[in-house]
Design a protein around this motif. Structure first.
Motif, PDB file in Angstrom:
ATOM      1  N   ARG A  62     -32.816  68.945  60.963  1.00 26.58           N
ATOM      2  CA  ARG A  62     -32.418  69.992  59.955  1.00 26.58           C
ATOM      3  C   ARG A  62     -30.603  69.375  60.150  1.00 26.58           C
ATOM      4  O   ARG A  62     -30.238  68.812  60.945  1.00 26.58           O
ATOM      5  N   LEU A  63     -30.046  69.698  59.216  1.00 20.12           N
ATOM      6  CA  LEU A  63     -28.597  69.274  58.994  1.00 20.12           C
ATOM      7  C   LEU A  63     -27.792  70.238  59.817  1.00 20.12           C
ATOM      8  O   LEU A  63     -27.966  71.509  59.467  1.00 20.12           O
ATOM      9  N   TYR A  64     -26.903  69.782  60.650  1.00 22.51           N
ATOM     10  CA  TYR A  64     -26.053  70.518  61.634  1.00 22.51           C
ATOM     11  C   TYR A  64     -24.439  70.079  61.364  1.00 22.51           C
ATOM     12  O   TYR A  64     -24.016  68.783  61.124  1.00 22.51           O
ATOM     13  N   ALA A  65     -23.607  70.694  61.626  1.00 22.45           N
ATOM     14  CA  ALA A  65     -22.373  70.545  61.880  1.00 22.45           C
ATOM     15  C   ALA A  65     -21.716  71.248  63.022  1.00 22.45           C
ATOM     16  O   ALA A  65     -22.137  72.331  63.228  1.00 22.45           O
ATOM     17  N   SER A  66     -20.354  70.920  63.329  1.00 17.11           N
ATOM     18  CA  SER A  66     -19.650  71.840  64.409  1.00 17.11           C
ATOM     19  C   SER A  66     -19.143  72.864  63.777  1.00 17.11           C
ATOM     20  O   SER A  66     -18.756  72.966  62.509  1.00 17.11           O
ATOM     21  N   ALA A  67     -18.797  73.934  64.533  1.00 16.56           N
ATOM     22  CA  ALA A  67     -18.073  75.109  64.039  1.00 16.56           C
ATOM     23  C   ALA A  67     -16.534  74.577  63.699  1.00 16.56           C
ATOM     24  O   ALA A  67     -16.066  74.955  62.567  1.00 16.56           O
ATOM     25  N   VAL A 135     -29.999  66.505  63.072  1.00 17.65           N
ATOM     26  CA  VAL A 135     -30.157  66.931  64.543  1.00 17.65           C
ATOM     27  C   VAL A 135     -31.802  67.134  64.940  1.00 17.65           C
ATOM     28  O   VAL A 135     -32.023  68.238  63.948  1.00 17.65           O
ATOM     29  N   PRO A 136     -32.240  66.889  65.817  1.00 19.49           N
ATOM     30  CA  PRO A 136     -33.728  67.547  66.213  1.00 19.49           C
ATOM     31  C   PRO A 136     -33.522  68.912  66.259  1.00 19.49           C
ATOM     32  O   PRO A 136     -32.613  69.462  67.184  1.00 19.49           O
ATOM     33  N   THR A 137     -34.315  69.803  65.821  1.00 20.97           N
ATOM     34  CA  THR A 137     -34.127  71.149  65.993  1.00 20.97           C
ATOM     35  C   THR A 137     -34.243  71.608  67.510  1.00 20.97           C
ATOM     36  O   THR A 137     -33.587  72.608  67.853  1.00 20.97           O
ATOM     37  N   TYR A 155     -32.239  75.145  53.662  1.00 20.91           N
ATOM     38  CA  TYR A 155     -33.459  74.849  52.888  1.00 20.91           C
ATOM     39  C   TYR A 155     -33.992  73.494  52.703  1.00 20.91           C
ATOM     40  O   TYR A 155     -34.819  73.196  52.465  1.00 20.91           O
ATOM     41  N   LEU A 156     -33.005  72.599  53.275  1.00 20.21           N
ATOM     42  CA  LEU A 156     -33.303  71.149  53.395  1.00 20.21           C
ATOM     43  C   LEU A 156     -34.380  70.973  54.736  1.00 20.21           C
ATOM     44  O   LEU A 156     -33.767  71.027  55.521  1.00 20.21           O
ATOM     45  N   LYS A 157     -35.562  70.878  54.301  1.00 22.07           N
ATOM     46  CA  LYS A 157     -36.496  70.915  55.477  1.00 22.07           C
ATOM     47  C   LYS A 157     -37.494  69.325  55.227  1.00 22.07           C
ATOM     48  O   LYS A 157     -38.468  69.324  54.805  1.00 22.07           O
ATOM     49  N   PRO A 158     -36.862  68.320  55.784  1.00 24.82           N
ATOM     50  CA  PRO A 158     -37.640  67.175  55.487  1.00 24.82           C
ATOM     51  C   PRO A 158     -38.933  67.272  56.523  1.00 24.82           C
ATOM     52  O   PRO A 158     -38.944  67.769  57.413  1.00 24.82           O
ATOM     53  N   ALA A 159     -40.072  66.427  56.082  1.00 25.74           N
ATOM     54  CA  ALA A 159     -41.215  66.376  56.601  1.00 25.74           C
ATOM     55  C   ALA A 159     -41.040  65.894  58.121  1.00 25.74           C
ATOM     56  O   ALA A 159     -40.225  65.074  58.445  1.00 25.74           O
ATOM     57  N   PRO A 160     -41.404  66.657  59.084  1.00 27.10           N
ATOM     58  CA  PRO A 160     -41.517  66.321  60.465  1.00 27.10           C
ATOM     59  C   PRO A 160     -41.738  64.973  60.857  1.00 27.10           C
ATOM     60  O   PRO A 160     -42.674  64.425  60.375  1.00 27.10           O
ATOM     61  N   ILE A 161     -41.061  64.156  61.672  1.00 27.25           N
ATOM     62  CA  ILE A 161     -41.282  62.770  61.965  1.00 27.25           C
ATOM     63  C   ILE A 161     -42.197  62.607  63.236  1.00 27.25           C
ATOM     64  O   ILE A 161     -41.986  63.096  64.449  1.00 27.25           O
ATOM     65  N   PRO A 162     -43.427  62.050  63.335  1.00 21.92           N
ATOM     66  CA  PRO A 162     -44.301  61.831  64.354  1.00 21.92           C
ATOM     67  C   PRO A 162     -43.734  60.973  65.544  1.00 21.92           C
ATOM     68  O   PRO A 162     -43.008  60.164  65.213  1.00 21.92           O
ATOM     69  N   VAL A 163     -44.136  61.371  66.756  1.00 25.58           N
ATOM     70  CA  VAL A 163     -43.843  60.462  67.825  1.00 25.58           C
ATOM     71  C   VAL A 163     -45.069  59.970  68.682  1.00 25.58           C
ATOM     72  O   VAL A 163     -45.580  60.883  68.849  1.00 25.58           O
TER      73      VAL A 163
END
Length: 199
Positions: A62-67, A135-137, A155-163
């Motif tokens: 998901r997309l994150y930023a710091s406060a 950032v990984p949730t 609302y931006l939710k890219p497909a999960p990345i397999p490991v």
């Protein structure tokens, strides 16, 4: 595969299997067969079919930023607003990029201000206010991160990345490889249950 996720699991593995020694190399080797390693962990699309691969988990981004970044620059309200913000990103050489259009169908070009080739370094850069990044949730939910990271455009939710755990065919029957890969798969499954939802 972030070492911040792996280190606690390695400690547990070593405790459970005291006769197995572990050598962890964090470099990214493109060709496992040219190196004398038992297992390689890789995220994304697998290009080499000459090895055995077992999917052990997946990573949701998901997309994150710091406060402090949000207080200084404001939060983007639309996807187009990202062009006015500092972006922290990595080179998506494995064929998967989370930068899709708002319909989630076409990859688009986003020019990052800071490019880092390590996901954990991206987490730290975002936390310190360098910009907005994927950032990984699972990392964002950790206690020491949760009070510093703010979800951006949720609302931006890219497909999960397999490991995957990848190992040469000659190592397939190795008991230490089998127990390590089984351990990782079980540990990641337990973490998903602990968080109450699938990654």
């Amino acid at each position: 595969m972030g070492h911040a996720l792996l280190m606690p699991l390695l400690a547990s593995f070593m405790d459970r299997f005291p006769k197995v020694d572990v050598v962890l190399d964090l470099k990214d080797f493109a060709n496992l067969s040219t190196h004398d390693w038992d297992v390689q962990l890789a995220a994304g699309i697998l290009a080499d079919s000459s090895h055995v691969a077992r999917r052990i988990t997946q990573i949701s981004l998901r997309l994150y930023a710091s406060a402090k970044y949000i207080s200084r620059r404001g939060a983007p309200e639309t996807f187009a607003d990202l062009g006015q913000h500092d972006i922290v990103d990595k080179h998506w050489v494995n064929g998967i990029s989370p930068w899709l259009d708002e319909a989630g169908t076409q990859q688009i070009a986003i020019k990052p201000r800071l490019v880092v080739n390590d996901m954990i370094a991206i987490v730290h850069a975002v936390r310190e206010g360098a910009g907005i990044g994927w950032v990984p949730t699972l990392l964002a939910q950790q206690t020491y991160e949760a009070d510093r990271l703010v979800t951006v455009l949720p609302y931006l939710k890219p497909a999960p990345i397999p490991v995957y755990a990848i190992f040469p065919r000659r190592r397939t029957a190795s008991p230490k490889v089998r127990v390590f890969v089984d351990f990782l798969a079980e540990a990641f499954a337990a973490r998903k249950l602990t968080h109450g939802r699938q990654e």
